[in-house]
Design a protein around this motif. Structure first.
Motif, PDB file in Angstrom:
ATOM      1  N   SER A  48     -18.405   3.385  -8.430  1.00 44.11           N
ATOM      2  CA  SER A  48     -17.848   4.225  -7.377  1.00 44.11           C
ATOM      3  C   SER A  48     -16.640   3.560  -6.727  1.00 44.11           C
ATOM      4  O   SER A  48     -15.661   4.230  -6.374  1.00 44.11           O
ATOM      5  CB  SER A  48     -18.895   4.516  -6.297  1.00 44.11           C
ATOM      6  N   ALA A  49     -16.714   2.238  -6.571  1.00 42.70           N
ATOM      7  CA  ALA A  49     -15.598   1.510  -5.966  1.00 42.70           C
ATOM      8  C   ALA A  49     -14.370   1.592  -6.867  1.00 42.70           C
ATOM      9  O   ALA A  49     -13.246   1.814  -6.398  1.00 42.70           O
ATOM     10  CB  ALA A  49     -15.995   0.052  -5.732  1.00 42.70           C
ATOM     11  N   LYS A  50     -14.586   1.467  -8.174  1.00 38.89           N
ATOM     12  CA  LYS A  50     -13.483   1.560  -9.132  1.00 38.89           C
ATOM     13  C   LYS A  50     -12.874   2.963  -9.110  1.00 38.89           C
ATOM     14  O   LYS A  50     -11.656   3.138  -9.140  1.00 38.89           O
ATOM     15  CB  LYS A  50     -14.006   1.273 -10.550  1.00 38.89           C
ATOM     16  N   HIS A  51     -13.755   3.951  -9.060  1.00 40.02           N
ATOM     17  CA  HIS A  51     -13.347   5.359  -9.015  1.00 40.02           C
ATOM     18  C   HIS A  51     -12.464   5.599  -7.787  1.00 40.02           C
ATOM     19  O   HIS A  51     -11.379   6.191  -7.889  1.00 40.02           O
ATOM     20  CB  HIS A  51     -14.626   6.206  -8.940  1.00 40.02           C
ATOM     21  N   HIS A  52     -12.910   5.107  -6.660  1.00 39.44           N
ATOM     22  CA  HIS A  52     -12.193   5.308  -5.399  1.00 39.44           C
ATOM     23  C   HIS A  52     -10.813   4.639  -5.453  1.00 39.44           C
ATOM     24  O   HIS A  52      -9.800   5.231  -5.049  1.00 39.44           O
ATOM     25  CB  HIS A  52     -13.040   4.734  -4.259  1.00 39.44           C
ATOM     26  N   ALA A  53     -10.785   3.417  -5.969  1.00 37.77           N
ATOM     27  CA  ALA A  53      -9.521   2.680  -6.057  1.00 37.77           C
ATOM     28  C   ALA A  53      -8.546   3.395  -6.992  1.00 37.77           C
ATOM     29  O   ALA A  53      -7.345   3.494  -6.715  1.00 37.77           O
ATOM     30  CB  ALA A  53      -9.790   1.256  -6.552  1.00 37.77           C
ATOM     31  N   ARG A  54      -9.075   3.909  -8.093  1.00 36.31           N
ATOM     32  CA  ARG A  54      -8.224   4.608  -9.069  1.00 36.31           C
ATOM     33  C   ARG A  54      -7.638   5.892  -8.452  1.00 36.31           C
ATOM     34  O   ARG A  54      -6.465   6.193  -8.626  1.00 36.31           O
ATOM     35  CB  ARG A  54      -9.052   4.940 -10.320  1.00 36.31           C
ATOM     36  N   LEU A  55      -8.452   6.643  -7.723  1.00 34.70           N
ATOM     37  CA  LEU A  55      -7.939   7.861  -7.088  1.00 34.70           C
ATOM     38  C   LEU A  55      -6.813   7.508  -6.113  1.00 34.70           C
ATOM     39  O   LEU A  55      -5.755   8.142  -6.107  1.00 34.70           O
ATOM     40  CB  LEU A  55      -9.055   8.613  -6.349  1.00 34.70           C
ATOM     41  N   LYS A  56      -7.028   6.481  -5.316  1.00 32.61           N
ATOM     42  CA  LYS A  56      -6.007   6.092  -4.332  1.00 32.61           C
ATOM     43  C   LYS A  56      -4.713   5.674  -5.030  1.00 32.61           C
ATOM     44  O   LYS A  56      -3.613   6.042  -4.597  1.00 32.61           O
ATOM     45  CB  LYS A  56      -6.531   4.956  -3.439  1.00 32.61           C
ATOM     46  N   ALA A  57      -4.862   4.936  -6.134  1.00 31.73           N
ATOM     47  CA  ALA A  57      -3.673   4.495  -6.876  1.00 31.73           C
ATOM     48  C   ALA A  57      -2.911   5.708  -7.419  1.00 31.73           C
ATOM     49  O   ALA A  57      -1.681   5.760  -7.363  1.00 31.73           O
ATOM     50  CB  ALA A  57      -4.091   3.562  -8.011  1.00 31.73           C
ATOM     51  N   LEU A  58      -3.660   6.690  -7.934  1.00 31.02           N
ATOM     52  CA  LEU A  58      -3.006   7.890  -8.478  1.00 31.02           C
ATOM     53  C   LEU A  58      -2.287   8.660  -7.373  1.00 31.02           C
ATOM     54  O   LEU A  58      -1.163   9.131  -7.559  1.00 31.02           O
ATOM     55  CB  LEU A  58      -4.047   8.794  -9.167  1.00 31.02           C
ATOM     56  N   LEU A  59      -2.924   8.793  -6.233  1.00 29.43           N
ATOM     57  CA  LEU A  59      -2.299   9.535  -5.129  1.00 29.43           C
ATOM     58  C   LEU A  59      -1.017   8.839  -4.677  1.00 29.43           C
ATOM     59  O   LEU A  59      -0.001   9.490  -4.416  1.00 29.43           O
ATOM     60  CB  LEU A  59      -3.267   9.689  -3.948  1.00 29.43           C
ATOM     61  N   THR A  60      -1.082   7.531  -4.610  1.00 26.82           N
ATOM     62  CA  THR A  60       0.108   6.763  -4.223  1.00 26.82           C
ATOM     63  C   THR A  60       1.225   6.990  -5.236  1.00 26.82           C
ATOM     64  O   THR A  60       2.367   7.272  -4.883  1.00 26.82           O
ATOM     65  CB  THR A  60      -0.232   5.253  -4.143  1.00 26.82           C
ATOM     66  N   ASP A  61       0.839   6.912  -6.502  1.00 28.07           N
ATOM     67  CA  ASP A  61       1.798   7.095  -7.577  1.00 28.07           C
ATOM     68  C   ASP A  61       2.423   8.494  -7.562  1.00 28.07           C
ATOM     69  O   ASP A  61       3.593   8.669  -7.901  1.00 28.07           O
ATOM     70  CB  ASP A  61       1.040   6.889  -8.894  1.00 28.07           C
ATOM     71  N   LEU A  62       1.650   9.475  -7.162  1.00 28.60           N
ATOM     72  CA  LEU A  62       2.126  10.867  -7.154  1.00 28.60           C
ATOM     73  C   LEU A  62       2.793  11.245  -5.830  1.00 28.60           C
ATOM     74  O   LEU A  62       3.167  12.396  -5.626  1.00 28.60           O
ATOM     75  CB  LEU A  62       0.942  11.825  -7.405  1.00 28.60           C
ATOM     76  N   ASP A  63       2.913  10.265  -4.931  1.00 29.83           N
ATOM     77  CA  ASP A  63       3.539  10.530  -3.623  1.00 29.83           C
ATOM     78  C   ASP A  63       2.780  11.569  -2.821  1.00 29.83           C
ATOM     79  O   ASP A  63       3.378  12.412  -2.150  1.00 29.83           O
ATOM     80  CB  ASP A  63       4.976  11.031  -3.809  1.00 29.83           C
ATOM     81  N   ILE A  64       1.465  11.540  -2.929  1.00 30.26           N
ATOM     82  CA  ILE A  64       0.640  12.429  -2.108  1.00 30.26           C
ATOM     83  C   ILE A  64       0.112  11.596  -0.938  1.00 30.26           C
ATOM     84  O   ILE A  64      -0.684  10.687  -1.140  1.00 30.26           O
ATOM     85  CB  ILE A  64      -0.523  13.038  -2.926  1.00 30.26           C
ATOM     86  N   PRO A  65       0.599  11.878   0.278  1.00 24.70           N
ATOM     87  CA  PRO A  65       0.214  11.025   1.396  1.00 24.70           C
ATOM     88  C   PRO A  65      -1.266  11.170   1.752  1.00 24.70           C
ATOM     89  O   PRO A  65      -1.793  12.285   1.775  1.00 24.70           O
ATOM     90  CB  PRO A  65       1.082  11.527   2.559  1.00 24.70           C
ATOM     91  N   TYR A  66      -1.919  10.034   1.984  1.00 27.56           N
ATOM     92  CA  TYR A  66      -3.333  10.075   2.379  1.00 27.56           C
ATOM     93  C   TYR A  66      -3.616   8.925   3.318  1.00 27.56           C
ATOM     94  O   TYR A  66      -2.853   7.961   3.399  1.00 27.56           O
ATOM     95  CB  TYR A  66      -4.247   9.987   1.141  1.00 27.56           C
ATOM     96  N   GLU A  67      -4.688   9.045   4.057  1.00 26.88           N
ATOM     97  CA  GLU A  67      -5.195   7.896   4.800  1.00 26.88           C
ATOM     98  C   GLU A  67      -6.703   7.850   4.628  1.00 26.88           C
ATOM     99  O   GLU A  67      -7.328   8.881   4.372  1.00 26.88           O
ATOM    100  CB  GLU A  67      -4.790   7.969   6.278  1.00 26.88           C
TER     101      GLU A  67
END
Ligand code: AMP
Length: 413
Positions: free
Chosen positions: A230-249
């Motif tokens: 789950s931790a890996k999954h979460h980190a991967r999603l965050k990396a993808l969002l960053t890469d796609l310029d989708i702002p999140y917090e």
């Protein structure tokens, strides 16, 4: 004089134009991503919601329009659409293969809620559900689609809040730490939270009570207790969002309170909405399909409130974009007959036009044009008919000119 039922409203005019514009944009964007529409009935059996939304939720406990039909069935006017979509997907064996299945829906939902701004008893949701893929990539794809949809609508501030609620296996470790934290300051929490800490501890985190929110300061964070996958999954999603310029917090208090929610939870708040700030919410629900009697198929989805989205867009942009049709006013019977032929030609060519059919005074027709915001008025009288032209009045400037019949087509297009 009869009134609409409390919490249920009629939609028309400027507000409905936003609804239509939002719906058209949704169909276009989601279609582009390979999502197909699904429409499920408004009435579902009570059990569908008891088992999915959950018997301990406010929705099921207090807010459902629930009744016994003439055949003695316990039915509910759906308070949300995910349960119906999952029920339909199972019933029609749509999840039998290992292929991804992508659905979107647009429909009205019913909740017997206390009335507030942006909160109704019949409201609309647009949602998307993807079945069959457990990867963070599938979540990024769905979030990117959502982001494009809102961007095309012209929504300005968009920062997704995200969190991970792990899996039922990884949650007990968090519960232990969180219950210890709670016990150390339990007198600061409301009676509801005292119940929740036993039955559904995650729900303490999103208690609406301000005192409870203050008491949560420094609470253990669930993402520190995730299992490795789950931790890996979460980190991967965050990396993808960053890469796609989708702002999140990250929001460690963002949760979904039921056992079949796994890993990603997210929402989008809008500052334009005041207290009712949630514009949309969603997440991963890998265990729901099986829980409702279907195959073991992972799923991810979200729902956005159409009423609130329309309200925000109206605040930002005023009027919804629309093609203001021209108005064609024939003067006299001969012109009326010819006007029909001209109008039909224009309509068939895909040109927006309103035809004045009341006959009689030009003044009355012009007053209507003024009131309804029509920009271009075409006047067809005997003189124009004889000359093969049409008189055009531009309402904004009051300017008048003469077009040939051919020009009517090219200029209005
Ligand atoms: P939920 O299904 O509760 O996660 O809600 C998803 C979205 O639906 C919310 O973010 C709102 O935009 C919208 N929504 C929920 N309840 C209402 C309501 N009573 N009136 C209007 N919109 C609502």
């Amino acid at each position: 004089m009869a009134q609409s039922v409390k919490g249920m409203r009629d939609l028309f005019g400027a507000e409905l134009r936003w609804f239509q514009h939002i719906e058209e944009t949704a169909r276009r964007v989601f279609g582009r991503h390979g999502y197909g529409e699904i429409r499920t009935p408004i009435l579902e059996e009570l059990d569908v919601f008891k088992r999915s939304v959950g018997e301990s939720s406010d929705i099921v406990n207090k807010e459902m329009y629930q009744f016994t039909d003439k055949g003695g069935r316990e039915v509910v006017m759906r308070p949300e659409n995910t349960a119906g979509v999952v029920r339909a997907a199972i019933q029609h064996k749509l999840l039998a293969s290992s292929d991804p299945v992508l659905f979107y829906y647009i429909g009205q939902q019913f909740r017997y809620e206390r009335m507030q701004t942006g909160r109704y008893r019949q409201f609309w949701q647009i949602g998307a559900e993807s079945f069959g893929v457990a990867s963070p990539e599938s979540e990024a794809e769905s979030l990117l689609m959502l982001h494009s949809f809102l961007k095309e609508l012209g929504l300005k501030q968009m920062v997704f809040s995200i969190n991970s609620v792990g899996t039922p296996e990884s949650r007990p470790a968090f519960y232990t730490a969180f219950r210890a934290f709670f016990a150390a300051r339990q007198e600061q929490f409301c009676s509801d939270c005292h119940r929740r800490i036993e039955s559904n501890p995650l729900r303490v985190l999103d208690c609406k009570n301000e005192t409870c929110q203050a008491a949560l300061e420094g609470h253990p964070v669930i993402t520190d207790y995730l299992d490795e996958a789950s931790a890996k999954h979460h980190a991967r999603l965050k990396a993808l969002l960053t890469d796609l310029d989708i702002p999140y917090e990250e929001n460690p208090r963002l949760v979904r309170g039921l056992d079949y929610y796994t890993r990603t939870a997210f929402e989008l708040l809008s500052s334009d909405l005041g207290a009712q700030s949630a514009l949309l919410g969603g997440g991963r629900y890998d265990l729901l399909v099986k829980h409702l009697g279907g195959p073991d198929v992972p799923a991810f989805g979200w729902a956005i409130g159409l009423d609130r989205l329309a309200m925000v867009l109206q605040q930002i942009h005023g009027e919804a974009p629309q093609v203001a049709p021209a108005l064609l006013i024939p003067l006299g019977e001969r012109a009326a007959t010819e006007a029909f032929k001209l109008a039909r030609g224009l309509w068939d060519a895909g040109i927006a036009l309103q035809l004045e059919t009341r006959g009689g005074a030009l003044k009355k027709a012009m007053a209507t044009a003024n009131r309804t915001g029509i920009q271009t008025v075409l006047i067809l009288g005997d003189g124009e008919l004889d000359g093969g032209t049409i008189t055009v009045k531009h309402m904004a400037t009051g300017e008048q000119e003469s077009w040939s019949m051919g020009e009517v087509f090219t200029r209005l297009k």
